[in-house]
Design a protein around this motif. Structure first.
Motif, PDB file in Angstrom:
ATOM      1  N   ASN A  90      -9.210   0.611   4.243  1.00 49.22           N
ATOM      2  CA  ASN A  90      -8.070   1.062   5.024  1.00 49.22           C
ATOM      3  C   ASN A  90      -6.841   1.130   4.119  1.00 49.22           C
ATOM      4  O   ASN A  90      -6.381   0.105   3.611  1.00 49.22           O
ATOM      5  CB  ASN A  90      -7.852   0.067   6.163  1.00 49.22           C
ATOM      6  N   PRO A  91      -6.274   2.301   3.904  1.00 50.00           N
ATOM      7  CA  PRO A  91      -5.179   2.443   2.918  1.00 50.00           C
ATOM      8  C   PRO A  91      -3.998   1.540   3.231  1.00 50.00           C
ATOM      9  O   PRO A  91      -3.453   0.877   2.332  1.00 50.00           O
ATOM     10  CB  PRO A  91      -4.782   3.909   3.028  1.00 50.00           C
ATOM     11  N   ALA A  92      -3.604   1.496   4.485  1.00 47.48           N
ATOM     12  CA  ALA A  92      -2.442   0.688   4.853  1.00 47.48           C
ATOM     13  C   ALA A  92      -2.690  -0.781   4.529  1.00 47.48           C
ATOM     14  O   ALA A  92      -1.796  -1.494   4.045  1.00 47.48           O
ATOM     15  CB  ALA A  92      -2.145   0.867   6.333  1.00 47.48           C
ATOM     16  N   MET A  93      -3.904  -1.224   4.746  1.00 43.73           N
ATOM     17  CA  MET A  93      -4.199  -2.636   4.517  1.00 43.73           C
ATOM     18  C   MET A  93      -4.337  -2.954   3.021  1.00 43.73           C
ATOM     19  O   MET A  93      -3.988  -4.055   2.576  1.00 43.73           O
ATOM     20  CB  MET A  93      -5.478  -3.037   5.262  1.00 43.73           C
ATOM     21  N   VAL A  94      -4.832  -1.990   2.275  1.00 46.00           N
ATOM     22  CA  VAL A  94      -4.866  -2.186   0.817  1.00 46.00           C
ATOM     23  C   VAL A  94      -3.441  -2.399   0.318  1.00 46.00           C
ATOM     24  O   VAL A  94      -3.140  -3.333  -0.436  1.00 46.00           O
ATOM     25  CB  VAL A  94      -5.511  -0.977   0.109  1.00 46.00           C
ATOM     26  N   THR A 142      -9.717  -0.231  13.863  1.00 44.44           N
ATOM     27  CA  THR A 142     -10.419   0.886  14.492  1.00 44.44           C
ATOM     28  C   THR A 142     -10.367   2.156  13.657  1.00 44.44           C
ATOM     29  O   THR A 142     -10.930   3.162  14.056  1.00 44.44           O
ATOM     30  CB  THR A 142      -9.804   1.193  15.861  1.00 44.44           C
ATOM     31  N   ASP A 143      -9.697   2.092  12.508  1.00 41.58           N
ATOM     32  CA  ASP A 143      -9.662   3.266  11.646  1.00 41.58           C
ATOM     33  C   ASP A 143     -11.108   3.719  11.415  1.00 41.58           C
ATOM     34  O   ASP A 143     -11.897   3.002  10.797  1.00 41.58           O
ATOM     35  CB  ASP A 143      -8.996   2.907  10.317  1.00 41.58           C
ATOM     36  N   PRO A 144     -11.473   4.888  11.942  1.00 42.76           N
ATOM     37  CA  PRO A 144     -12.897   5.258  11.924  1.00 42.76           C
ATOM     38  C   PRO A 144     -13.460   5.418  10.512  1.00 42.76           C
ATOM     39  O   PRO A 144     -14.636   5.155  10.285  1.00 42.76           O
ATOM     40  CB  PRO A 144     -12.923   6.590  12.681  1.00 42.76           C
ATOM     41  N   VAL A 145     -12.619   5.865   9.608  1.00 43.73           N
ATOM     42  CA  VAL A 145     -13.134   6.155   8.269  1.00 43.73           C
ATOM     43  C   VAL A 145     -13.741   4.916   7.633  1.00 43.73           C
ATOM     44  O   VAL A 145     -14.780   4.985   6.972  1.00 43.73           O
ATOM     45  CB  VAL A 145     -12.001   6.707   7.378  1.00 43.73           C
ATOM     46  N   THR A 146     -13.079   3.778   7.844  1.00 49.48           N
ATOM     47  CA  THR A 146     -13.491   2.596   7.104  1.00 49.48           C
ATOM     48  C   THR A 146     -14.260   1.588   7.940  1.00 49.48           C
ATOM     49  O   THR A 146     -14.625   0.532   7.450  1.00 49.48           O
ATOM     50  CB  THR A 146     -12.245   1.892   6.532  1.00 49.48           C
ATOM     51  N   MET A 184     -14.155  -6.740   5.836  1.00 46.87           N
ATOM     52  CA  MET A 184     -15.166  -6.107   6.692  1.00 46.87           C
ATOM     53  C   MET A 184     -15.348  -4.632   6.321  1.00 46.87           C
ATOM     54  O   MET A 184     -16.440  -4.071   6.495  1.00 46.87           O
ATOM     55  CB  MET A 184     -14.804  -6.260   8.168  1.00 46.87           C
ATOM     56  N   ASN A 185     -14.284  -3.994   5.838  1.00 45.81           N
ATOM     57  CA  ASN A 185     -14.445  -2.628   5.302  1.00 45.81           C
ATOM     58  C   ASN A 185     -15.538  -2.613   4.246  1.00 45.81           C
ATOM     59  O   ASN A 185     -16.378  -1.726   4.173  1.00 45.81           O
ATOM     60  CB  ASN A 185     -13.140  -2.142   4.629  1.00 45.81           C
ATOM     61  N   LEU A 186     -15.476  -3.663   3.445  1.00 48.70           N
ATOM     62  CA  LEU A 186     -16.431  -3.789   2.353  1.00 48.70           C
ATOM     63  C   LEU A 186     -17.861  -3.860   2.879  1.00 48.70           C
ATOM     64  O   LEU A 186     -18.791  -3.329   2.273  1.00 48.70           O
ATOM     65  CB  LEU A 186     -16.098  -5.071   1.595  1.00 48.70           C
ATOM     66  N   ALA A 206     -18.884  -2.658   5.806  1.00 50.73           N
ATOM     67  CA  ALA A 206     -19.217  -1.654   6.829  1.00 50.73           C
ATOM     68  C   ALA A 206     -20.461  -0.824   6.483  1.00 50.73           C
ATOM     69  O   ALA A 206     -21.328  -0.642   7.341  1.00 50.73           O
ATOM     70  CB  ALA A 206     -18.016  -0.752   7.075  1.00 50.73           C
ATOM     71  N   PRO A 207     -20.591  -0.342   5.240  1.00 45.93           N
ATOM     72  CA  PRO A 207     -21.798   0.444   4.951  1.00 45.93           C
ATOM     73  C   PRO A 207     -23.077  -0.365   5.151  1.00 45.93           C
ATOM     74  O   PRO A 207     -24.078   0.149   5.637  1.00 45.93           O
ATOM     75  CB  PRO A 207     -21.628   0.823   3.475  1.00 45.93           C
ATOM     76  N   PHE A 208     -22.996  -1.621   4.780  1.00 45.30           N
ATOM     77  CA  PHE A 208     -24.160  -2.491   4.957  1.00 45.30           C
ATOM     78  C   PHE A 208     -24.465  -2.677   6.442  1.00 45.30           C
ATOM     79  O   PHE A 208     -25.612  -2.604   6.869  1.00 45.30           O
ATOM     80  CB  PHE A 208     -23.873  -3.832   4.285  1.00 45.30           C
ATOM     81  N   ILE A 209     -23.411  -2.890   7.213  1.00 43.93           N
ATOM     82  CA  ILE A 209     -23.611  -3.035   8.665  1.00 43.93           C
ATOM     83  C   ILE A 209     -24.250  -1.778   9.213  1.00 43.93           C
ATOM     84  O   ILE A 209     -25.178  -1.828  10.021  1.00 43.93           O
ATOM     85  CB  ILE A 209     -22.254  -3.310   9.357  1.00 43.93           C
ATOM     86  N   ASP A 210     -23.766  -0.634   8.730  1.00 43.44           N
ATOM     87  CA  ASP A 210     -24.312   0.638   9.218  1.00 43.44           C
ATOM     88  C   ASP A 210     -25.821   0.717   9.033  1.00 43.44           C
ATOM     89  O   ASP A 210     -26.540   1.232   9.881  1.00 43.44           O
ATOM     90  CB  ASP A 210     -23.665   1.806   8.468  1.00 43.44           C
ATOM     91  N   GLN A 211     -26.270   0.215   7.905  1.00 47.06           N
ATOM     92  CA  GLN A 211     -27.700   0.324   7.628  1.00 47.06           C
ATOM     93  C   GLN A 211     -28.541  -0.460   8.615  1.00 47.06           C
ATOM     94  O   GLN A 211     -29.675  -0.095   8.888  1.00 47.06           O
ATOM     95  CB  GLN A 211     -28.006  -0.198   6.223  1.00 47.06           C
ATOM     96  N   TYR A 212     -27.994  -1.532   9.122  1.00 40.18           N
ATOM     97  CA  TYR A 212     -28.805  -2.394   9.974  1.00 40.18           C
ATOM     98  C   TYR A 212     -28.437  -2.322  11.450  1.00 40.18           C
ATOM     99  O   TYR A 212     -28.891  -3.126  12.234  1.00 40.18           O
ATOM    100  CB  TYR A 212     -28.744  -3.832   9.463  1.00 40.18           C
ATOM    101  N   THR A 213     -27.615  -1.356  11.805  1.00 40.84           N
ATOM    102  CA  THR A 213     -27.254  -1.252  13.219  1.00 40.84           C
ATOM    103  C   THR A 213     -27.467   0.162  13.731  1.00 40.84           C
ATOM    104  O   THR A 213     -26.745   0.626  14.590  1.00 40.84           O
ATOM    105  CB  THR A 213     -25.782  -1.648  13.439  1.00 40.84           C
ATOM    106  N   GLN A 214     -28.479   0.834  13.181  1.00 39.15           N
ATOM    107  CA  GLN A 214     -28.763   2.161  13.723  1.00 39.15           C
ATOM    108  C   GLN A 214     -29.165   2.013  15.172  1.00 39.15           C
ATOM    109  O   GLN A 214     -29.895   1.089  15.528  1.00 39.15           O
ATOM    110  CB  GLN A 214     -29.931   2.790  12.975  1.00 39.15           C
TER     111      GLN A 214
END
Lengths: 353, 199, 980
Positions: A122-126, A281-285, A324-326, A328-336
């Protein structure tokens, strides 16, 4: 005449990314208004300044990347980033802090990763995290809500001109001290051995000023509900964050009420509401599937509590979201989700990655 | 002295334990054959054309497994090179001879009026896709032809053409959408802005 | 009745249906030219049966169905066929496809047509064929031939018939109007479908935005006896998708990669039901349909009944198209339909809607923004996929991952594209990815195929090389041998080496002569014995005795001669033998050459194979001869028949080899679709019959050789089983190959099919033999059968287990198929119990001897063995030399005989009793037979001796020997009749 030849579907919902972003901006307005009302003009000035910077940086970087300027500026994504950063920073933060922050957010955290949709964080949070680490003093001194000045007899905020001067010229008006102080989270953290009860009674920002934070949180909450109602957001992430944070805080409060703050305090202090509805909720991240969003939200809620109570910084939304941004891709893999016609959902990723 | 002894014993013990572990692993997880050759072979297009300098795809797969370059397969094109690079975890190199585009898939076609029935193409075909007998006209079994070109050169009367495989209603497929604007400019009725045109 | 089920996601696009529901269905004008595509359905395009210039009548079949999945095409109106050519067809690619162009004459002259008086009275298959011949394919979307779906009752339990009246796409109102005006016809059509499928329950799913159609349907449904429910569901796109509709109405999900019939559901469109009504009741084929003409560019949008093949231009003009405003023509709905770029394209059986849209109505998609991963697509996806993940994978060409994320469950409904705020053409990405994956898979299959062919070719070349080498060696050997023989012949002076080799020969001759003498004596005794007993064979025995006497004489003579000329005698024998060998080899060579000549007619590739065959055969002949030699040398006097047997066997092997090779060649030719296939087939048949004749000979000889019949042993049964299994594997493989071929539309499919059938028959044959052997085995040894039984029980119990599990899951998901499944499980359980019972019974069977036919068994075993050998030979062909193969075979034979003998002992006593019951003293008979055999042996020996001693009565002895042999044979046969 030539007939058009194209793929179905031939109808499109009259909604585009611009509309989505515009709704997000709209939804932050109650919060912005509340902040301005309770903490003075600083927030408004900061937000406007951040938005200008964001659009400016975005324009420059798009030109440098040789992309069509109008097309990309129209998506309002830079505006939203600037807005969120402006809301997150202390109202009296000097102008250069904002410049650094917006630069980091737009140029480094967003465009260096490939622009909209490609940034993992999330850019703002970075930007916020970077500023917090680099300029801890500036970032932790917050404005006192007007309620605390003169016992809240009148709308006692620093004048617009004074605020402007303070931010852009560093000219401190008289009585600057009566306008600035610690945040409730700060106060709770640096309690100096007092019990929670004692802190509540003794520290003015908690005893008198907490109402302002409650009001601001309520305003953000309203904005969030609006976004969920307009289907810009799904309820999963915010609900998971708030429920987890509240739940964990309740447990610890029940175990040791002297040591830990009550759950309501956690939900209303600091950037909890802003984070839950506008930043996480920023969808991108964030995670993709509904199930993933829940996991992601639970993670953020947990991390907020952990960092607030045992970490080195008073507020934790930025770090929790980034961590959690970090994942997120991992979560995606296991929550199809379980697709139609499949007995159970697939897990993991095939073909590398 | 004791310390030294203990250290030596500990190291010995560790060595023994790990040795056993490794030994067990090498027995338990033994890999039969050389699967990498199989994997490479499955990536190669199996045209058996020999343009790589090896007599067929499998020999080339073996050669790659033994360290030959991965860019010697013109029928596979750059995508094969990339797949091989991915498999073997090596750098992607441009195709030898520098064919830029994806190679067009072709099949051999014998102009039957001109065929003299010399059977030379039959002998050249690596997959037995040409039918015919001496002094009889030959023809190519289209479904078996790999498009390897090997029959073209031996033909004494040059009656073999390599024709691109035609798209039919059944083989027609969707293109990947082009990024950005995917309509032709006239369709936009002048609404195309300069930025979009620049895409 | 409403539904409590729902599917995930869905969208609510503006319906735009009101404009076309105001007017009744009109009839479209007959165009001057009808363009009828040959492929309006999924499956093989139909085959044209008219030619240019033919006059066709309305409803006349102009193209016939080809293959299983295909339907007829009919002339939509009367007129003249003016062209059969490629024209633009309604397909997203905008490509051309073969069409029949009919110039109409406006007379609408019908061909004779008639409905069925009582469809329930005719066989189901006839009714289905009737529907197929009337060209009916699904009218909802894909155009799947309806008759195929109506067959589903054969191999699936269909308990729910779902009628799709959803029409969830915006704009389309064709089904709505059909139901409003012809609900009765639809219900009657449903009755026909229900008659064929026999479902328990019929459900018509309809969206709640068609109140008038619902009312009409409810009215019409009152007149039917069907268990029919009209289920009104909320309007949401894409509820009309087959899988979504099924979920919506029944709560059951169609498993990924399966068809609805797999969960006991068949789905049909109401339009199809109406078309079936027209066909069955009136004999009207599918030549017209209702099509919605909609869109802002039309001034007069409405539904019309138009002839198949009517160009879009005619339809659009009827609906008052404003060509200036027309911006895009969509065939089908706006969500899943496709654009066409020409108005001369005809409408087809699946065209339910034509949208003539203006620019404002359907503007081009704005340029795509980057995906912001907002997840809106995921919220609307009716297949519960992750559309944006799929988008990233498709864009990044990570097809493996896309597949892992269930790309192929995407129904391309377009809901994700519809809601995408970034205006991404998501559906196109998915279509692209699917096409790429399919192509990749097809290419992979092709590459594998090419690899196989390449490797087969390499192996063949290698084999040819080896055989060439072998042939060359043999020629060299032969030359050397001939040289040696020549040398032997000319050698007159005794040499040390020759002396050494001649020495034993003389000894043998001496023994032979002695043996012949003894034999003669024995034969004479036997003759006496026979005369006393008045047996039939006495005359023959007498002749044998005479012959034996002669033989003995000859033997004696030979011996004497050898003694006189110790060097020359063996040479003479050698030459004789070589002569025979050469003769045999020549015959075989001739045979092979004949085959080669035949092959030369059929083509180049085969010659090479046949040549190889020739070499192999030569080698085999040689080997057989050498084996013969060996046998002769090892047991010259007593086992000439053994050697003959071997020779026969060798012949048989050669023939078998020939058959095998020819068959292989045939297969190659079939695969290659060679024109010579037929000839080759004939050749193979011939070879096969030759082989069979040889085999019969061999078996006969073999039986004579070993008169003691033998029961099959456990090992033999196992062998049989293995053989059957191998064959089964072959069948499966062939089947797979066939499927593959069908999938790739290989021209050789039919032939392959025939091959598969043949293999199948062979397999069944083998299986039957195995079963028989297994059954007979129970007399001697019941254990394997018990094992088999127990094995069967285990598999069955596991099956029951599985079925039970499936049932449980079905029940959990409230599948309508649960009840039927339960019945199935019970059936299985019953079967299991039965088997268990028979298993426990089998213990008692052990003691009971059963009549068996050991001879037949033996024959079967030998057949099996040959077959097994065939399989092994196919494997070993390249590596093993023919000699070793033969030796191995002989060894195997011997062991088999031993085994058979051993098993015979087990039930000999039983046979004894049996024979006693018939009033014949088996023991005595046996003794007689043994005596006769002994007499033969003695006579032989006597003959040998006589030869050695050059006795005068050698010829007599020989005569006697022959008689003795015959007699012994006869006795043996009698004996075997009882022991059999």
């Amino acid at each position: 005449m030539a007939l058009i030849h194209t793929s179905s579907p031939h109808l499109h919902k009259a909604v585009n990314a611009t509309d989505v972003m515009r709704l997000v901006v709209l939804a932050t307005l109650p919060g912005l208004a509340a902040m301005t009302f309770f903490f003075g003009w600083g927030t408004l000035i900061n937000v406007i300044w951040a938005c200008l910077l964001a659009v400016g940086f975005e324009a420059i970087i798009i030109k440098m990347r040789k992309r069509p300027l109008g097309f990309y500026l129209k998506d309002y994504s830079a505006l939203v980033t600037g807005l969120l950063l402006g809301l997150a920073l202390p109202p009296f933060a000097p102008w250069w802090v904002m410049v650094v922050g917006v630069f980091v957010a737009i140029v480094i955290a967003k465009h260096l990763y490939g622009g909209l949709g490609q940034n993992p964080f999330n850019p703002a949070m970075v930007a916020y995290a970077l500023l917090l680490i680099s300029f801890p003093v500036v970032m932790t001194s917050w404005t006192q809500p007007f309620l605390m000045v003169d016992d809240g007899q009148s709308w006692n905020v620093m004048g617009f001109i004074d605020t402007f001067k303070l931010i852009f010229a560093g000219i401190e008006p008289p009585m600057i001290d009566s306008f600035s102080g610690a945040t409730p989270l700060d106060a709770m953290r640096h309690r100096g051995g007092q019990t929670t009860e004692e802190v509540w009674a003794n520290v003015p920002v908690l005893a008198q000023g907490m109402g302002a934070w409650h009001a601001v949180s309520a305003a953000y909450f309203m904005g969030g509900v609006f976004l969920i109602y307009r289907k810009v957001l799904t309820v999963h992430t915010p609900l998971a964050i708030l429920a987890t944070l509240g739940g964990v805080a309740s447990i610890f409060y029940a175990i040791d009420p002297y040591q830990f703050a009550d759950p309501f305090f956690h939900l209303t202090a600091g950037a909890t509401m802003l984070g839950a509805f506008f930043i996480a909720t920023d969808p991108v991240t964030s995670a993709t599937s509904n199930k993933g969003k829940v996991v992601y939200g639970i993670g953020i809620g947990l991390l907020i509590f952990v960092i607030r109570d045992w970490g080195g910084y008073p507020d934790a939304v930025a770090f929790a979201v980034l961590l959690m941004n970090l994942s997120a891709p991992f979560i995606d893999q296991y929550t199809q989700p379980r697709s139609y016609g499949h007995a159970k959902a697939k897990r993991g990723m095939k073909g590398g990655a | 002295m004791d310390y030294i002894l203990i250290a030596i014993l500990a190291l010995l013990g560790l060595a023994l334990a790990f040795g056993l572990l490794l030994g067990f692993a090498s027995v338990r997880f033994r890999v039969e054959g050389n699967p990498i050759v199989e994997q490479i072979d499955s990536i190669l297009p199996q045209t058996q054309c020999g343009q790589c300098g090896y007599p067929g795809c499998r020999p080339y797969a073996e050669a790659i497994a033994n360290g030959d370059a991965i860019n010697k397969c013109p029928p596979g094109g750059q995508s094969t090179v990339e797949a091989l690079a991915d498999l073997l975890d090596v750098e992607v190199v441009p195709l030898e001879g520098g064919v830029e585009e994806e190679p067009v898939k072709t099949v051999a076609y014998i102009r039957e009026d001109e065929c003299i029935g010399c059977t030379k193409c039959i002998q050249a075909c690596p997959v037995d896709a040409i039918l015919g007998a001496a002094k009889q006209m030959h023809t190519v079994i289209e479904s078996e032809c790999t498009g390897c070109d090997l029959c073209v050169e031996p033909c004494p009367v040059d009656c073999i053409d390599m024709l691109p495989i035609e798209t039919t209603l059944n083989t027609w497929k969707w293109e990947m959408p082009k990024p950005g604007v995917q309509l032709i400019v006239t369709d936009l009725r002048g609404e195309v802005s300069d930025e979009e045109a620049a895409l | 009745m409403s539904t409590q089920f729902s599917f995930h996601g869905g969208i609510h696009p503006p319906e735009n249906k009101q404009r076309t529901t105001g007017l009744a269905i009109q009839t479209a004008p007959i165009p001057a030219e009808l363009v009828v595509p040959l492929s309006q359905h999924i499956g093989a395009p139909s085959e044209v049966i008219v030619s240019v210039g033919d006059r066709v009548l309305k409803g006349q079949v102009i193209a016939e169905a080809v293959g299983r999945i295909s339907v007829n095409v009919h002339a939509p109106s009367s007129g003249t066929v003016v062209a059969i050519e490629k024209r633009g067809v309604p397909h997203i690619s905008g490509m051309k496809a073969p069409c029949i162009v009919i110039e109409t004459d406006g007379q609408e002259q019908w061909v004779d047509h008639q409905g069925l008086d009582d469809y329930a009275a005719i066989p189901k298959q006839a009714l289905i064929d009737f529907i197929r011949h009337h060209g009916i394919s699904g009218m909802g979307g894909a155009g799947f031939p309806t008759d195929v779906k109506l067959h589903l009752g054969d191999d699936h339990i269909v308990n729910t018939l779902v009628l799709n009246a959803m029409e969830c796409e915006p704009y389309i109102t064709a089904d709505d109007m059909l139901l409003r005006e012809h609900a009765d016809n639809v219900i009657k059509g449903i009755e026909v479908i229900a008659h064929l499928l026999k479902p328990h329950h019929v459900m018509i799913g309809i969206e709640d935005n068609k109140p008038q159609a619902i009312r009409a349907l409810e009215l019409a449904a009152k007149n039917t006896d069907l268990n029919l429910d009209i289920i009104v569901v909320p309007t949401i796109y894409p509820s009309g998708g087959e899988k979504q509709l099924i979920k919506l109405l029944t709560g059951v999900e169609v498993p990924s990669g399966k068809i609805p019939a797999d969960v006991g559901i068949v789905c049909q469109n109401v339009g199809t039901a109406a078309a079936i009504y027209d066909a069955v009741y009136h004999g009207v084929p599918l030549i017209s349909r209702i099509v919605t003409l909609a869109g802002e560019a039309l001034t007069h949008p409405h539904n019309m009944r138009a002839l198949i093949g009517t160009p879009l231009k005619t339809l659009l003009e009827t609906a008052g198209v404003n060509q200036q405003a027309l911006y895009r023509i969509v065939v089908g709905g706006p969500m899943m339909g496709f654009t066409v770029d020409s108005q001369s394209i005809p409408m087809i059986k699946t065209t339910n809607c034509i949208i003539a849209a203006t620019y404002a109505e359907m503007p081009p998609a704005p340029p795509a923004n980057p995906c912001i991963r907002c997840g809106m697509c995921e919220q609307v996806c009716p297949a519960e996929l992750l559309p944006q993940q799929l988008y990233w994978f498709a864009k990044g060409k990570e097809f493996e991952k896309a597949k892992h994320h269930n790309l192929f469950d995407c129904i391309e409904c377009g809901a994700c594209s519809y809601v995408c705020p970034s205006n991404l053409p998501l559906v196109q990405y998915y279509r692209y990815a699917k096409a790429e994956i399919r192509e990749e898979e097809a290419e992979h299959r092709k590459a594998d195929h090419a690899r196989q062919r390449f490797e087969a070719r390499q192996a063949r070349l290698e084999q040819e090389k080896i055989e060439k080498e072998l042939r060359r060696k043999q020629r060299a050997e032969e030359a050397a041998k001939a040289q040696a023989v020549k040398k032997d012949k000319v050698a007159t002076q005794p040499e040390t080496t020759l002396e050494a080799s001649a020495e034993p020969d003389i000894k043998t001759l001496k023994t032979a002569a002695a043996v012949a003498r003894t034999k003669l004596k024995k034969a004479q005794k036997a003759l006496q014995n026979a005369e006393e007993k008045g047996l039939e064979g006495q005359d023959k025995l007498a002749i044998t005795v005479a012959e034996l006497a002669k033989k003995a004489e000859a033997a004696q003579a030979a011996y004497d001669q050898a003694q006189n000329l110790p060097v020359a005698a063996p040479a003479v024998v050698d030459i004789k033998q070589l002569k025979t060998n050469a003769a045999v080899a020549r015959t075989k060579l001739k045979q092979a050459e004949k085959a080669l000549a035949k092959a030369e007619e059929s083509g180049e590739g085969d010659i090479a194979e046949l040549k190889a065959k020739l070499t192999a055969q030569q080698a085999k002949t040689e080997a057989a001869q050498s084996a013969y030699d060996k046998a002769e040398a090892g047991d010259a006097a007593s086992s000439p028949s053994n050697a003959a047997l071997d020779e026969l066997k060798a012949d048989m092997d050669v023939a078998l080899d020939k058959v095998k090779k020819a068959r292989k060649a045939l297969e190659v030719a079939v695969a290659g679709n060679s024109p010579a296939v037929e000839k080759m087939q004939a050749g193979v048949d011939k070879l096969q019959s030759k082989y069979e004749a040889l085999k019969a000979d061999y078996e006969k000889a073999n039986n004579q050789q070993t008169p003691e019949p033998a029961g099959p042993t456990v090992e033999q049964v196992a062998e049989l089983k293995a053989d059957a299994d191998a064959l089964h594997g072959k069948v499966a493989k062939a089947q797979a190959a066939l499927d593959n071929a069908i999938a790739s539309a290989n021209p050789a499919v039919d032939k392959m099919k025939a091959g598969v059938d043949k293999l199948q028959a062979k397999y069944l044959d083998a299986k039957a033999r195995y079963d028989k052997a297994q059954a007979s085995l129970s007399v001697t040894d019941n254990a394997p059968q018990l094992d088999a039984l127990s094995e069967e029980i285990t598999t069955l119990s596991s099956k029951v287990e599985k079925a039970k599990r499936a049932l449980a899951s079905a029940e959990a998901s409230a599948s309508p198929a649960a009840e039927k499944m339960k019945a199935g499980v019970e059936k299985l359980q019953a079967k299991l119990d039965e088997l268990t019972q028979s298993y426990s019974d089998a213990g008692g069977v052990l003691a009971k001897p059963e009549p068996v036919d050991p001879k037949a068994l033996k024959q079967q075993v030998s057949i099996m063995r040959t077959k097994l050998k065939k399989a092994q030979a196919a494997l070993d062909d390249a590596e093993e030399g023919n000699l070793s193969e033969l030796t191995a075979e002989v060894e195997r034979l011997t062991t088999a005989h031993d085994e058979a003998k051993a098993s015979l002992d087990a039930y000999e006593s039983v046979q004894l009793d049996k024979a006693a019951a018939e009033g014949i003293d088996l023991k005595q008979l046996k003794i007689d037979a043994a005596m006769a055999r002994a007499a033969v042996t003695k006579a032989e020996r006597a003959a040998q001796k006589a030869r050695e001693e050059q006795s005068d009565d050698l010829s007599d002895i020989e005569q006697q020997l022959i008689v003795a042999q015959q007699d012994a044979e006869q006795l043996n046969q009698t004996l075997s009749r009882f022991t059999d």
